[in-house]
Motif scaffolding. Structure first.
Motif, PDB file in Angstrom:
ATOM      1  N   TRP A 165       0.830  -1.208   0.000  1.00  0.00           N
ATOM      2  CA  TRP A 165       0.000   0.000   0.000  1.00  0.00           C
ATOM      3  C   TRP A 165       0.863   1.255   0.000  1.00  0.00           C
ATOM      4  CZ3 TRP A 165      -3.786  -1.921   4.364  1.00  0.00           C
ATOM      5  CH2 TRP A 165      -4.711  -2.820   3.812  1.00  0.00           C
ATOM      6  N   LEU A 166       1.916   1.259   0.792  1.00  0.00           N
ATOM      7  CA  LEU A 166       2.792   2.429   0.837  1.00  0.00           C
ATOM      8  C   LEU A 166       3.502   2.640  -0.499  1.00  0.00           C
ATOM      9  CD1 LEU A 166       4.288   2.087   4.425  1.00  0.00           C
ATOM     10  CD2 LEU A 166       2.841   3.946   3.587  1.00  0.00           C
ATOM     11  N   ALA A 167       3.892   1.558  -1.134  1.00  0.00           N
ATOM     12  CA  ALA A 167       4.539   1.678  -2.448  1.00  0.00           C
ATOM     13  C   ALA A 167       3.561   2.252  -3.468  1.00  0.00           C
ATOM     14  CB  ALA A 167       5.059   0.316  -2.907  1.00  0.00           C
ATOM     15  N   ASP A 168       2.316   1.763  -3.454  1.00  0.00           N
ATOM     16  CA  ASP A 168       1.304   2.282  -4.376  1.00  0.00           C
ATOM     17  C   ASP A 168       1.012   3.749  -4.071  1.00  0.00           C
ATOM     18  OD1 ASP A 168       1.134  -0.170  -5.575  1.00  0.00           O
ATOM     19  OD2 ASP A 168      -0.765  -0.755  -4.629  1.00  0.00           O
ATOM     20  N   TRP A 169       0.874   4.070  -2.787  1.00  0.00           N
ATOM     21  CA  TRP A 169       0.598   5.449  -2.389  1.00  0.00           C
ATOM     22  C   TRP A 169       1.706   6.377  -2.872  1.00  0.00           C
ATOM     23  CZ3 TRP A 169       3.141   9.150   0.393  1.00  0.00           C
ATOM     24  CH2 TRP A 169       2.408  10.259   0.799  1.00  0.00           C
ATOM     25  N   SER A 170       2.957   5.961  -2.689  1.00  0.00           N
ATOM     26  CA  SER A 170       4.095   6.788  -3.104  1.00  0.00           C
ATOM     27  C   SER A 170       4.085   7.020  -4.607  1.00  0.00           C
ATOM     28  CB  SER A 170       5.413   6.138  -2.684  1.00  0.00           C
ATOM     29  OG  SER A 170       5.524   6.063  -1.285  1.00  0.00           O
ATOM     30  N   GLU A 171       3.767   5.988  -5.367  1.00  0.00           N
ATOM     31  CA  GLU A 171       3.753   6.122  -6.823  1.00  0.00           C
ATOM     32  C   GLU A 171       2.647   7.078  -7.277  1.00  0.00           C
ATOM     33  OE1 GLU A 171       3.324   3.328 -10.848  1.00  0.00           O
ATOM     34  OE2 GLU A 171       3.481   2.410  -8.845  1.00  0.00           O
ATOM     35  N   ILE A 172       1.480   6.995  -6.615  1.00  0.00           N
ATOM     36  CA  ILE A 172       0.347   7.832  -6.993  1.00  0.00           C
ATOM     37  C   ILE A 172       0.549   9.282  -6.572  1.00  0.00           C
ATOM     38  CG2 ILE A 172      -2.106   8.273  -6.572  1.00  0.00           C
ATOM     39  CD1 ILE A 172      -2.384   5.204  -6.152  1.00  0.00           C
ATOM     40  N   VAL A 173       0.986   9.470  -5.336  1.00  0.00           N
ATOM     41  CA  VAL A 173       0.977  10.821  -4.743  1.00  0.00           C
ATOM     42  C   VAL A 173       2.303  11.545  -4.925  1.00  0.00           C
ATOM     43  CG1 VAL A 173       0.626  12.110  -2.613  1.00  0.00           C
ATOM     44  CG2 VAL A 173      -0.761  10.087  -3.074  1.00  0.00           C
ATOM     45  N   ILE A 174       3.406  10.841  -4.738  1.00  0.00           N
ATOM     46  CA  ILE A 174       4.714  11.480  -4.823  1.00  0.00           C
ATOM     47  C   ILE A 174       5.261  11.409  -6.247  1.00  0.00           C
ATOM     48  CG2 ILE A 174       7.052  11.528  -3.884  1.00  0.00           C
ATOM     49  CD1 ILE A 174       4.821  12.222  -1.877  1.00  0.00           C
ATOM     50  N   GLY A 175       5.001  10.258  -6.924  1.00  0.00           N
ATOM     51  CA  GLY A 175       5.450  10.105  -8.308  1.00  0.00           C
ATOM     52  C   GLY A 175       6.885   9.639  -8.404  1.00  0.00           C
TER      53      GLY A 175
END
Length: 375
Positions: free
Chosen positions: A365-375
């Motif tokens: 989840w953190l990896a997905d969140w980082s990709e979506i939000v931080i890029g």
């Protein structure tokens, strides 16, 4: 963790924080190394190898997250009652705490752990860093409702809600109705108004990520964060930056009137001479954090650890928690600040995610969140 997860009136942990849950910088690792060295010194000075009773009348070491703190004299009262001096080791926030407990489980940092929250509780149990213990303290009956998977290796001590907060003054001055739900935050009228802490480096940030998982499900939370980002979401490194710098109602006169904080934050914005806070918590956006204590496997003073855990559930400590750690005590008979019932109520239906589900999916989840939000 430093100040990335501190809370109004709290030490840097709440910031419950509670930061750097899943990744550690080199500086943090170095600091933790020093903490480990300090722990070793405590252990070797307390007892010789194989002497399980020599520490029982000396020292009990509490390993806690970095915003643990009680009023002056309370731990002295424990010493008077038991003859045990409490030494506190604080390696970081809740995530860092659990990481270190796992890494050092063959040579534990102390006797009792406090501050393992429900984001990491299953991992601590599955890794065998804590051992079963059933407290006889009266509040243990209240704590039992928060047991993790039926295990008695962790005992709940306090709890609180991480929620979206709004600046009433800003919205009044701008003639704009305040949001009330998670979905509202994606609406055009709230573009560029929201700031949240980073889910990777802040425990409140992680809690908000979990709130969205609980609200929108495994197949929907990613789309929600995509919409938030498109609506001008700002991500701060931690709670302190978000609340004290970016939030318009946090004292720093920041530009954003919507922030992620706690349900217990608003009472701390009552102005001098005022009768009500200038901010409010949106109780339909909350994720409930529960903090646990557990006797460490391989503790040099397990009996002392049990006594200290009982003490954390005592009336004295439970009454002290709201004023020092700004969390709700688990005890149903504890005394709360007068203004909490009005200005800091808990959510009636907080979002939740099962602890074992968090353990299984947190890193993904953190990896997905980082990709979506931080890029």
């Amino acid at each position: 963790m430093a100040s990335t997860s501190s809370h109004p009136g709290r030490s840097p942990r709440s910031a419950r924080t509670r930061s750097a849950r899943t990744r550690m910088t080199a500086a943090a690792a170095a600091a933790l190394g020093l903490a480990l060295a300090g722990c070793s010194a405590i252990g070797t000075s307390s007892a010789s190898d194989g002497d399980a009773t020599s520490t029982s009348s000396g020292t009990v070491t509490l390993v806690a997250h970095d915003s643990f703190g009680l009023s002056d004299g309370i731990l002295d009262d424990f010493t008077k009652e038991t003859g045990l001096k409490v030494e506190v080791v604080q390696p970081g926030d809740a995530g860092t705490l659990v990481n270190q407990l796992v890494l050092t489980k063959d040579a534990p940092l102390g006797d009792l752990a406090y501050g393992i929250d429900n984001s990491f509780a299953s991992r601590a149990i599955d890794e065998g860093v804590v051992v079963p213990y059933t407290s006889s303290a009266p509040a243990a009956k209240d704590a039992a409702q928060y047991a993790v998977g039926g295990s008695d290796a962790l005992t709940a001590v306090d709890l609180g809600d991480v929620c979206i907060n709004t600046d009433h003054t800003w919205f009044t001055e701008h003639g704009l109705a305040e949001p009330s739900t998670l979905d509202d935050l994606t609406k055009p009228e709230y573009k560029d108004l929201l700031v949240v802490p980073n889910a990777v480096t802040s425990s409140p940030g992680l809690a908000f990520l979990l709130a969205t998982v609980g609200a929108f499900g495994e197949d929907g939370w990613q789309d929600y964060w995509t919409k938030l980002k498109a609506n001008g979401l700002k991500v701060a490194d931690g709670w302190t930056e978000a609340y004290d710098t970016d939030f318009s109602g946090g004292g720093g006169n920041g530009p954003r009137p919507i922030v992620l904080s706690y349900a217990s934050s608003p009472p701390f914005t009552v102005p001098e001479g005022g009768t009500e806070p200038t901010t409010g918590a949106l109780l339909d956006t909350c994720f409930r954090q529960v903090e646990y204590a557990g006797v460490l496997a391989g503790a040099k003073n397990p009996e002392g650890a049990q006594k200290l855990l009982d003490f954390l559930l005592s009336d004295e400590v439970q009454d002290d928690i709201p004023g020092t750690m700004y969390m709700y005590p688990v005890s149903s008979t504890a005394t709360l600040p007068d203004d909490w019932a009005t200005w800091a109520p808990l959510a009636t239906k907080p979002f939740s995610v099962a602890p074992d589900e968090i353990t299984t999916n947190r890193e993904a989840w953190l990896a997905d969140w980082s990709e979506i939000v931080i890029g």
